[in-house]
Motif scaffolding. Structure first.
Motif, PDB file in Angstrom:
ATOM      1  N   GLY A 173       0.818  -1.219   0.000  1.00 39.70           N
ATOM      2  CA  GLY A 173       0.000   0.000   0.000  1.00 39.70           C
ATOM      3  C   GLY A 173       0.842   1.255   0.000  1.00 39.70           C
ATOM      4  O   GLY A 173       0.540   2.230  -0.702  1.00 39.70           O
ATOM      5  N   LEU A 174       1.928   1.240   0.798  1.00 40.32           N
ATOM      6  CA  LEU A 174       2.814   2.410   0.841  1.00 40.32           C
ATOM      7  C   LEU A 174       3.432   2.676  -0.524  1.00 40.32           C
ATOM      8  O   LEU A 174       3.447   3.819  -1.006  1.00 40.32           O
ATOM      9  CB  LEU A 174       3.901   2.168   1.889  1.00 40.32           C
ATOM     10  CG  LEU A 174       5.081   3.157   1.894  1.00 40.32           C
ATOM     11  CD1 LEU A 174       4.603   4.551   2.239  1.00 40.32           C
ATOM     12  CD2 LEU A 174       6.157   2.684   2.864  1.00 40.32           C
ATOM     13  N   VAL A 175       3.943   1.639  -1.194  1.00 41.42           N
ATOM     14  CA  VAL A 175       4.645   1.826  -2.467  1.00 41.42           C
ATOM     15  C   VAL A 175       3.677   2.190  -3.587  1.00 41.42           C
ATOM     16  O   VAL A 175       3.869   3.179  -4.308  1.00 41.42           O
ATOM     17  CB  VAL A 175       5.450   0.559  -2.824  1.00 41.42           C
ATOM     18  CG1 VAL A 175       6.050   0.690  -4.222  1.00 41.42           C
ATOM     19  CG2 VAL A 175       6.547   0.320  -1.794  1.00 41.42           C
TER      20      VAL A 175
ATOM     21  N   VAL B 101      -3.094   9.736   1.237  1.00 39.18           N
ATOM     22  CA  VAL B 101      -3.613   9.433   2.574  1.00 39.18           C
ATOM     23  C   VAL B 101      -3.642   7.923   2.796  1.00 39.18           C
ATOM     24  O   VAL B 101      -3.302   7.422   3.881  1.00 39.18           O
ATOM     25  CB  VAL B 101      -5.011  10.046   2.757  1.00 39.18           C
ATOM     26  CG1 VAL B 101      -5.683   9.513   4.025  1.00 39.18           C
ATOM     27  CG2 VAL B 101      -4.918  11.557   2.819  1.00 39.18           C
ATOM     28  N   VAL B 102      -4.044   7.162   1.763  1.00 42.77           N
ATOM     29  CA  VAL B 102      -4.037   5.700   1.873  1.00 42.77           C
ATOM     30  C   VAL B 102      -2.619   5.202   2.145  1.00 42.77           C
ATOM     31  O   VAL B 102      -2.393   4.354   3.030  1.00 42.77           O
ATOM     32  CB  VAL B 102      -4.602   5.066   0.583  1.00 42.77           C
ATOM     33  CG1 VAL B 102      -4.462   3.546   0.633  1.00 42.77           C
ATOM     34  CG2 VAL B 102      -6.062   5.438   0.399  1.00 42.77           C
ATOM     35  N   ALA B 103      -1.642   5.712   1.385  1.00 42.75           N
ATOM     36  CA  ALA B 103      -0.253   5.291   1.589  1.00 42.75           C
ATOM     37  C   ALA B 103       0.242   5.682   2.978  1.00 42.75           C
ATOM     38  O   ALA B 103       0.930   4.892   3.656  1.00 42.75           O
ATOM     39  CB  ALA B 103       0.632   5.919   0.513  1.00 42.75           C
ATOM     40  N   LEU B 104      -0.118   6.880   3.423  1.00 44.80           N
ATOM     41  CA  LEU B 104       0.323   7.329   4.743  1.00 44.80           C
ATOM     42  C   LEU B 104      -0.276   6.476   5.853  1.00 44.80           C
ATOM     43  O   LEU B 104       0.385   6.179   6.853  1.00 44.80           O
ATOM     44  CB  LEU B 104      -0.051   8.802   4.934  1.00 44.80           C
ATOM     45  CG  LEU B 104       0.366   9.437   6.262  1.00 44.80           C
ATOM     46  CD1 LEU B 104       1.885   9.388   6.419  1.00 44.80           C
ATOM     47  CD2 LEU B 104      -0.125  10.876   6.348  1.00 44.80           C
ATOM     48  N   SER B 105      -1.534   6.062   5.679  1.00 45.04           N
ATOM     49  CA  SER B 105      -2.160   5.225   6.710  1.00 45.04           C
ATOM     50  C   SER B 105      -1.442   3.881   6.839  1.00 45.04           C
ATOM     51  O   SER B 105      -1.250   3.378   7.950  1.00 45.04           O
ATOM     52  CB  SER B 105      -3.639   5.017   6.376  1.00 45.04           C
ATOM     53  OG  SER B 105      -3.791   4.166   5.251  1.00 45.04           O
ATOM     54  N   GLN B 106      -1.031   3.302   5.719  1.00 44.34           N
ATOM     55  CA  GLN B 106      -0.299   2.040   5.787  1.00 44.34           C
ATOM     56  C   GLN B 106       1.086   2.245   6.402  1.00 44.34           C
ATOM     57  O   GLN B 106       1.551   1.422   7.209  1.00 44.34           O
ATOM     58  CB  GLN B 106      -0.178   1.448   4.381  1.00 44.34           C
ATOM     59  CG  GLN B 106      -1.489   1.207   3.678  1.00 44.34           C
ATOM     60  CD  GLN B 106      -2.415   0.316   4.473  1.00 44.34           C
ATOM     61  OE1 GLN B 106      -2.020  -0.732   4.972  1.00 44.34           O
ATOM     62  NE2 GLN B 106      -3.663   0.752   4.616  1.00 44.34           N
ATOM     63  N   ALA B 107       1.755   3.334   6.034  1.00 42.99           N
ATOM     64  CA  ALA B 107       3.071   3.618   6.607  1.00 42.99           C
ATOM     65  C   ALA B 107       2.969   3.859   8.111  1.00 42.99           C
ATOM     66  O   ALA B 107       3.806   3.371   8.895  1.00 42.99           O
ATOM     67  CB  ALA B 107       3.687   4.831   5.910  1.00 42.99           C
TER      68      ALA B 107
ATOM     69  N   ALA C 101      -2.574  -8.174   0.780  1.00 41.94           N
ATOM     70  CA  ALA C 101      -1.668  -7.434  -0.106  1.00 41.94           C
ATOM     71  C   ALA C 101      -2.306  -7.201  -1.471  1.00 41.94           C
ATOM     72  O   ALA C 101      -2.185  -6.107  -2.055  1.00 41.94           O
ATOM     73  CB  ALA C 101      -0.350  -8.188  -0.250  1.00 41.94           C
ATOM     74  N   LEU C 102      -3.006  -8.211  -1.999  1.00 46.08           N
ATOM     75  CA  LEU C 102      -3.696  -8.047  -3.282  1.00 46.08           C
ATOM     76  C   LEU C 102      -4.816  -7.017  -3.171  1.00 46.08           C
ATOM     77  O   LEU C 102      -5.060  -6.250  -4.114  1.00 46.08           O
ATOM     78  CB  LEU C 102      -4.254  -9.386  -3.757  1.00 46.08           C
ATOM     79  CG  LEU C 102      -3.224 -10.430  -4.209  1.00 46.08           C
ATOM     80  CD1 LEU C 102      -3.912 -11.735  -4.557  1.00 46.08           C
ATOM     81  CD2 LEU C 102      -2.441  -9.909  -5.407  1.00 46.08           C
ATOM     82  N   ALA C 103      -5.493  -6.981  -2.032  1.00 45.87           N
ATOM     83  CA  ALA C 103      -6.578  -6.020  -1.847  1.00 45.87           C
ATOM     84  C   ALA C 103      -6.064  -4.588  -1.924  1.00 45.87           C
ATOM     85  O   ALA C 103      -6.722  -3.699  -2.480  1.00 45.87           O
ATOM     86  CB  ALA C 103      -7.272  -6.265  -0.507  1.00 45.87           C
TER      87      ALA C 103
ATOM     88  N   PRO D 283      -4.351   0.394  -7.701  1.00 48.63           N
ATOM     89  CA  PRO D 283      -3.307   1.193  -8.383  1.00 48.63           C
ATOM     90  C   PRO D 283      -2.715   0.491  -9.595  1.00 48.63           C
ATOM     91  O   PRO D 283      -2.363   1.148 -10.578  1.00 48.63           O
ATOM     92  CB  PRO D 283      -2.255   1.415  -7.283  1.00 48.63           C
ATOM     93  CG  PRO D 283      -2.538   0.398  -6.246  1.00 48.63           C
ATOM     94  CD  PRO D 283      -4.001   0.146  -6.291  1.00 48.63           C
ATOM     95  N   VAL D 284      -2.616  -0.837  -9.566  1.00 52.63           N
ATOM     96  CA  VAL D 284      -2.123  -1.549 -10.742  1.00 52.63           C
ATOM     97  C   VAL D 284      -3.079  -1.366 -11.913  1.00 52.63           C
ATOM     98  O   VAL D 284      -2.668  -1.103 -13.051  1.00 52.63           O
ATOM     99  CB  VAL D 284      -1.923  -3.043 -10.423  1.00 52.63           C
ATOM    100  CG1 VAL D 284      -1.648  -3.834 -11.697  1.00 52.63           C
ATOM    101  CG2 VAL D 284      -0.779  -3.226  -9.435  1.00 52.63           C
TER     102      VAL D 284
END
Length: 653
Positions: free
Chosen positions: A36-38, A62-68, A237-239, A244-245
């Motif tokens: 999610g971060l990447v 925000v999604v990436a930041l929440s995972q980080a 991880a797939l979810a 983004p893919v």
């Protein structure tokens, strides 16, 4: 965001190496958080940097930041509570990891679908749905924040971690969980309905791009359900990575968000970095036992990587360009090279026959356009053929502020993207210069043809005047001279009479020769100047049967070709009006205005058509050619009488 995520990854490695039992590395969901971060960090960063897709870029960040934040919070807490003797706020940061991932992950299910693909809602009526989704996320976040640690998925917590400081008792916790689940489920259904509604209203191109996003949302929902039901790390991880893919696929195949160039370069250098790392690690791993991991293997690995970088970069660039742009070459490099070729100095006939058609075909192929053509101001089209059905995008070709043509493009899908329009603008700038040069070449060719035709017509006129006028008179004079020779002895009186007539004919021939020379360059122009010559011409042409009036404004200094054309124009029109149109009054007016010499001749005769049939002079056709040769205009009005007006350009000196 990158700093938080990077710190979380470092702490994860340290905790696993230290054997911390509660680290995510021992069966936790850290792969989901890293993915999610990447993925969302890269996509969101690209959108924000390019100012594309409205609020979608910040939402992805925000999604990436929440995972980080979730990864860093757990690993920081584990490091402080199980590896060292405590860190500031370690228990609270460990607690934060239990819920900080929830807003980002649920936003993918209940908010992001409503904003796809351009970062705006389908309509203002969907605002309550977004508000409902935010409320559902808040309730679900509260549920996870108040759940006891022993009920969480992942590595079990030991006594060093301690209990959840905000855990609810079983009754209230079950109540919050019972409310959160249906709210989130309803939010997912409403968000999917919004995406389907947008898909139904979209055109064919928009539907193709949205289809990938629908697929990404569907995979996200399905994998999230599987992850919650089975605690599968792979499904989680797939979810996170599915949407983004799918967005990147839509970017490459359907020009979504105009990110083809950025995505292409990111894929090239990202793939190159991974390949270099794998090659280096492989060489060190294979040769480490034989030549040592301290010095020998790293040196060999570095040499191998150095040899592979350039060839691998070339291969990756061609593969990515073919994937993203449909061509193995970078479109912007191709466009730049073609624009330089178009701007190079080549003969005009070569530009029309090969350069323009070849370059337009190459640009169309490189950008993946259905059609690309160029139409000049005079109606010539390169290459030949009409554009196919579809939305035609036009770019005007301008040179020195004047429109010289138009470039027409038909994209494969939808309209032109910003990068495509920028590339075509570069081509249009060079094409405008080439088209202007082509127009100048055509005009020069036509001017040469007109000049050659005018010279031939002038020679024909002189030949007719010499043959029919002077030639006939001299032939008759020769015969009469022979008669005088025969009569001078036998009948002197009759011979003298013939000799007298012969003298009159010779004098008429002399006058005709002088008239011809005056037409070539009237001596009055050299003696009196343009004003005096026109006044003298009016005085000589005026007779009791035809009065000629000349009125002059300020003429100023004139080029020799302009004053000659004006004088011959007036002389011809006055002669035609008095001799052949039966005019009794002719008015001549000449003045200079705004870079032009305006000459106006009006009469009350029978008209130019009647006069042209009997005129031995230049005629209106020849006059028009003379004026056109100087870049001027000639207009004729027929009515009671005739008005002829000429505008002769006077170049600035």
């Amino acid at each position: 965001m990158l700093a938080v995520g990077g710190a979380g990854c470092v702490l994860l490695a340290v905790n696993v190496a230290a054997g911390a039992p509660s680290s995510s590395g021992r069966g936790g969901f850290w792969p989901m958080q890293v993915v999610g971060l990447v993925t969302y960090g890269v996509v969101g960063g690209l959108l924000v940097a390019r100012r594309a897709a409205g609020v979608l870029g910040p939402v992805f960040l925000v999604v990436a930041l929440s995972q980080a934040a979730s990864l860093f919070g757990r690993e920081y807490g584990v490091y402080g509570l199980q590896v060292v003797d405590g860190l500031p706020a370690d228990r609270w940061l460990f607690w934060s990891h239990t819920w900080s991932w929830v807003p980002g992950l649920l936003a993918l299910l209940v908010v992001v679908p409503l904003l796809l693909p351009d970062g705006t809602l389908p309509s203002q009526r969907w605002r309550p749905v977004v508000l409902f989704g935010v409320c559902a996320i808040a309730v679900a976040t509260t549920r996870w924040a108040t759940t006891p640690y022993e009920l969480l998925d992942g590595p079990a917590t030991d006594a060093a971690i301690g209990p959840n400081p905000l855990a609810l008792s079983p009754g209230p916790s079950a109540l919050v969980g019972g409310v959160a689940a249906p709210l989130v489920a309803l939010g997912v259904v409403l968000a999917a309905a919004g995406l389907v509604a947008r898909w139904r209203r979209a055109g064919p191109d928009g539907r193709r791009a949205l289809s990938w996003m629908l697929y990404g949302v569907a995979v996200t929902v399905a994998c999230e359900v599987v992850a919650m039901a089975t605690a599968s790390v792979l499904a989680a991880a797939l979810a996170v990575g599915a949407l983004p893919v799918c967005c990147m696929i839509a970017v490459s195949r359907h020009r979504l968000w105009d990110l083809q160039l950025v995505v292409g370069r990111s894929l090239v250098y990202g793939g190159l970095s991974v390949a270099v790392a794998v090659a280096y690690a492989g060489v060190v791993g294979l040769l480490g036992g034989a030549i040592g991991v301290g010095t020998g293997a790293p040196i060999v690995g570095t040499a191998v990587v150095a040899m592979l970088v350039l060839p691998l970069h070339h291969v990756l660039r061609r593969v990515v360009n073919r994937l993203v742009h449909g061509s193995p070459e970078d479109p912007h490099r191709v466009i730049t090279r073609l624009a330089m070729r178009l701007g190079a100095a080549v003969p005009a006939d070569q530009v029309a026959s090969s350069v323009l058609p070849d370059i337009l075909t190459e640009v169309s192929r490189t950008l993946g356009l259905r059609h690309l053509s160029l139409e000049t101001a005079d109606g010539r089209i390169f290459p030949d053929g009409s554009p196919p059905d579809g939305p035609v995008q036009e770019l005007a070709l301008r040179h020195a502020g004047r429109r010289v043509g138009v470039l027409r493009a038909v994209p494969v899908r939808g309209g032109l993207t910003r990068s495509e329009r920028r590339a075509l603008t570069d081509v249009a700038a060079q094409a405008a210069v080439a088209v202007h040069a082509l127009a100048l070449s055509d005009e020069l060719r036509r001017e040469r043809e007109r000049a050659a035709a005018a010279r031939e017509e002038e020679r024909d006129r002189l030949r007719r005047r010499l043959h029919d006028g002077v030639g006939t008179a001299l032939a008759a004079a020769s015969l009469q001279a022979d008669s005088v020779r025969d009569l001078i002895d036998e009948s002197p009186d009759e011979g003298r009479a013939v000799l007298h007539r012969l003298g009159a004919q010779l004098r008429d021939a002399v006058r005709d020769v002088r008239a011809i020379t005056r037409d070539l360059r009237p001596a009055l122009l050299d003696e009196l100047g343009p004003e005096g010559a026109l006044l003298e011409l009016g005085a000589r042409s005026s007779t009791p049967a035809c009065a000629v009036e000349v009125e002059l404004g300020e003429l100023g200094p004139l080029p020799a070709e302009v004053e000659l054309a004006a004088h011959l124009l007036v002389a011809e029109l006055v002669t035609n009006a008095c001799r052949h149109a039966d005019a009794t009054r002719v008015r001549v007016y000449a003045h200079r205005r705004e870079g032009f010499l305006l000459v106006r001749v009006s009469d009350n005769g029978r008209g130019t058509r009647a006069a042209a049939g009997a005129s031995p002079g230049l005629g209106l056709h020849s006059l028009r050619r003379r004026v056109d040769g100087l870049g001027g205009t000639l207009e004729v009005w027929e009515g009671p009488g005739t008005i002829v007006e000429a505008a002769l350009p006077v170049p600035l000196r």
